[in-house]
Design a protein around this motif. Structure first.
Motif, mmCIF file in Angstrom:
data_model
loop_
_atom_site.group_PDB
_atom_site.id
_atom_site.type_symbol
_atom_site.label_atom_id
_atom_site.label_comp_id
_atom_site.label_asym_id
_atom_site.label_seq_id
_atom_site.Cartn_x
_atom_site.Cartn_y
_atom_site.Cartn_z
ATOM 1 N N SER A 266 -11.166 8.479 2.333
ATOM 2 C CA SER A 266 -10.764 7.901 3.622
ATOM 3 C C SER A 266 -10.645 6.390 3.518
ATOM 4 N N HIS A 267 -11.582 5.780 2.803
ATOM 5 C CA HIS A 267 -11.520 4.333 2.608
ATOM 6 C C HIS A 267 -10.296 3.955 1.768
ATOM 7 N N GLU A 268 -10.044 4.734 0.712
ATOM 8 C CA GLU A 268 -8.871 4.478 -0.113
ATOM 9 C C GLU A 268 -7.591 4.645 0.697
ATOM 10 N N MET A 269 -7.600 5.590 1.634
ATOM 11 C CA MET A 269 -6.431 5.835 2.478
ATOM 12 C C MET A 269 -6.138 4.619 3.360
ATOM 13 N N ILE A 270 -7.175 4.021 3.911
ATOM 14 C CA ILE A 270 -6.993 2.820 4.738
ATOM 15 C C ILE A 270 -6.406 1.694 3.903
ATOM 16 N N ILE A 271 -6.959 1.512 2.702
ATOM 17 C CA ILE A 271 -6.465 0.459 1.812
ATOM 18 C C ILE A 271 -5.005 0.695 1.463
ATOM 19 N N GLN A 272 -4.668 1.951 1.146
ATOM 20 C CA GLN A 272 -3.301 2.294 0.744
ATOM 21 C C GLN A 272 -2.317 2.069 1.893
ATOM 22 N N CYS A 273 -2.693 2.477 3.086
ATOM 23 C CA CYS A 273 -1.797 2.325 4.248
ATOM 24 C C CYS A 273 -1.543 0.849 4.562
ATOM 25 N N LEU A 274 -2.588 0.045 4.581
ATOM 26 C CA LEU A 274 -2.429 -1.377 4.879
ATOM 27 C C LEU A 274 -1.604 -2.074 3.797
ATOM 28 N N SER A 275 -1.839 -1.689 2.552
ATOM 29 C CA SER A 275 -1.072 -2.275 1.448
ATOM 30 C C SER A 275 0.398 -1.903 1.545
ATOM 31 N N ARG A 276 0.688 -0.654 1.888
ATOM 32 C CA ARG A 276 2.081 -0.205 1.999
ATOM 33 C C ARG A 276 2.787 -0.895 3.158
ATOM 34 N N VAL A 277 2.125 -1.020 4.289
ATOM 35 C CA VAL A 277 2.732 -1.693 5.447
ATOM 36 C C VAL A 277 3.041 -3.149 5.119
ATOM 37 N N ALA A 278 2.150 -3.793 4.369
ATOM 38 C CA ALA A 278 2.325 -5.212 4.045
ATOM 39 C C ALA A 278 3.439 -5.441 3.030
ATOM 40 N N THR A 279 3.652 -4.481 2.138
ATOM 41 C CA THR A 279 4.593 -4.690 1.030
ATOM 42 C C THR A 279 5.910 -3.932 1.178
ATOM 43 N N HIS A 280 6.016 -3.026 2.140
ATOM 44 C CA HIS A 280 7.232 -2.208 2.238
ATOM 45 C C HIS A 280 8.502 -3.039 2.466
ATOM 46 N N PRO A 281 8.464 -4.088 3.287
ATOM 47 C CA PRO A 281 9.688 -4.896 3.422
ATOM 48 C C PRO A 281 10.201 -5.434 2.092
ATOM 49 N N LEU A 282 9.306 -5.816 1.208
ATOM 50 C CA LEU A 282 9.712 -6.300 -0.109
ATOM 51 C C LEU A 282 10.266 -5.167 -0.960
ATOM 52 N N HIS A 283 9.723 -3.980 -0.778
ATOM 53 C CA HIS A 283 10.251 -2.814 -1.496
ATOM 54 C C HIS A 283 11.689 -2.527 -1.071
ATOM 55 N N VAL A 284 11.943 -2.609 0.227
ATOM 56 C CA VAL A 284 13.297 -2.387 0.738
ATOM 57 C C VAL A 284 14.265 -3.413 0.153
ATOM 58 N N MET A 285 13.846 -4.667 0.113
ATOM 59 C CA MET A 285 14.707 -5.716 -0.439
ATOM 60 C C MET A 285 15.000 -5.477 -1.912
ATOM 61 N N SER A 286 13.979 -5.102 -2.667
ATOM 62 C CA SER A 286 14.152 -4.863 -4.097
ATOM 63 C C SER A 286 15.091 -3.687 -4.348
ATOM 64 N N VAL A 287 14.907 -2.605 -3.613
ATOM 65 C CA VAL A 287 15.744 -1.407 -3.783
ATOM 66 C C VAL A 287 17.208 -1.722 -3.478
ATOM 67 N N ARG A 288 17.454 -2.484 -2.422
ATOM 68 C CA ARG A 288 18.830 -2.800 -2.057
ATOM 69 C C ARG A 288 19.478 -3.754 -3.066
#
Length: 308
Positions: free
Chosen positions: A134-156
């Motif tokens: 559960s703790h790892e899940m919180i870390i993973q979700c917050l990390s994904r929300v923070a970095t997803h915009p950069l992932h979108v930019m890189s993919v495009r």
């Protein structure tokens, strides 16, 4: 004099400052990201269905004639031929920044989670696994929300290779372009399947490893501890295959209908949701497209088997 000598020894044996450790981790992460970027670049192009090189006719060990699609090295050589060696690192900058942000977010959140977890007395092993996951899940979700915009930019940026566009350039111009055309929501296209896939991977991997280590590995076996140390790794490899379609759908949604040829008809239909994308890939049998770099083959049913 002896006391001063002992003090010097203590100072020498003291652990390095936390800042130095964090800097080393960030630099290591950036290096690994840069080193593996060509692999992810080729993978992304395969995911969007871009096959610029012809397949080659071959034969399996059972005598079946198949057509092999180009592997990683052939694909990478094609990119170098078109864009030069620097072309292999298209879209790298957002990924390096994403890696740094992810490292910082994970470190900060993990520290807070560890402080809270010390206050709790976990009685059973299963309960401990659930709490840690559960703790790892919180870390993973917050990390994904923070970095997803950069992932979108890189993919495009990488997907521009398909149509030879120059719509997305540097990071700042990418941010401005996406915000102008799609608003804040454009930075989080494909976020949901990415999060679902990562959370499924996390829970399945941890729980399967726990049950196997608890009920399948015999304590009397001399190598029990060694087996347990590898269980999570093996489970991670197996579960990653099952959750791969979520990653594929997330990447395709990041490109879909953004003005690039890779995400527009006739190369790709315009998807109304990630479930629409999933159903489309499922109907075509493409849910695992891009999961392999080598021995990618297309069966040629019209050709007869080779007989000895």
């Amino acid at each position: 004099m002896e006391l001063s000598g002992q003090a010097v020894d203590v100072e020498q044996d003291a652990p390095p400052p936390l800042v130095d450790v964090d800097t080393a981790v960030l630099l290591l992460g950036a290096g690994v990201t840069a080193f593996t970027h060509p692999l992810l670049y080729v993978k992304l192009l395969i995911q969007v269905g871009h096959e610029p090189l012809p397949s080659a006719l071959g034969t399996t060990m059972f005598g079946r004639r198949v057509r092999y699609l180009p592997g990683f090295f052939s694909y990478a050589q094609h990119i170098v031929t078109v864009d030069g060696k620097r072309g292999l690192f298209r879209g790298l900058s957002p990924r390096i920044v994403s890696s740094a942000i992810s490292t910082v977010v994970r470190s900060k959140v993990k520290q807070q989670v560890e402080i809270l977890s010390k206050r709790e007395d976990l009685q059973t092993s299963l309960r401990k696994v659930v709490k840690e996951t559960s703790h790892e899940m919180i870390i993973q979700c917050l990390s994904r929300v923070a970095t997803h915009p950069l992932h979108v930019m890189s993919v495009r940026c990488m997907a521009q290779f398909v149509g030879r566009e120059v719509k997305y350039g540097g990071m700042f111009s990418c941010m401005v372009k996406i915000f102008q055309e799609e608003g804040v929501a454009g930075f989080y296209v494909g976020l949901l399947p990415h999060v679902v896939g990562e959370l499924l991977f996390l829970w399945c991997c941890n729980l399967l490893a726990h049950f196997i280590n608890t009920y399948a590995v015999d304590e009397s076996f001399s190598q029990a501890s060694a087996i347990r140390s590898y269980t999570k790794f093996v489970m991670g490899s197996a579960v990653s295959v099952l959750t791969y379609p979520f990653m594929l759908v997330a990447d395709l949604m990041a490109v879909n209908n953004c003005g690039l040829a890779a995400g527009l008809p006739p190369r790709s239909p315009i998807f109304t949701s990630w479930l629409h994308c999933w159903n489309h890939l499922s109907n075509k049998g493409h849910l695992f497209r891009g999961s392999s770099f080598f021995f990618r083959r297309v069966p040629v049913t019209s050709l007869p088997d080779i007989e000895d």
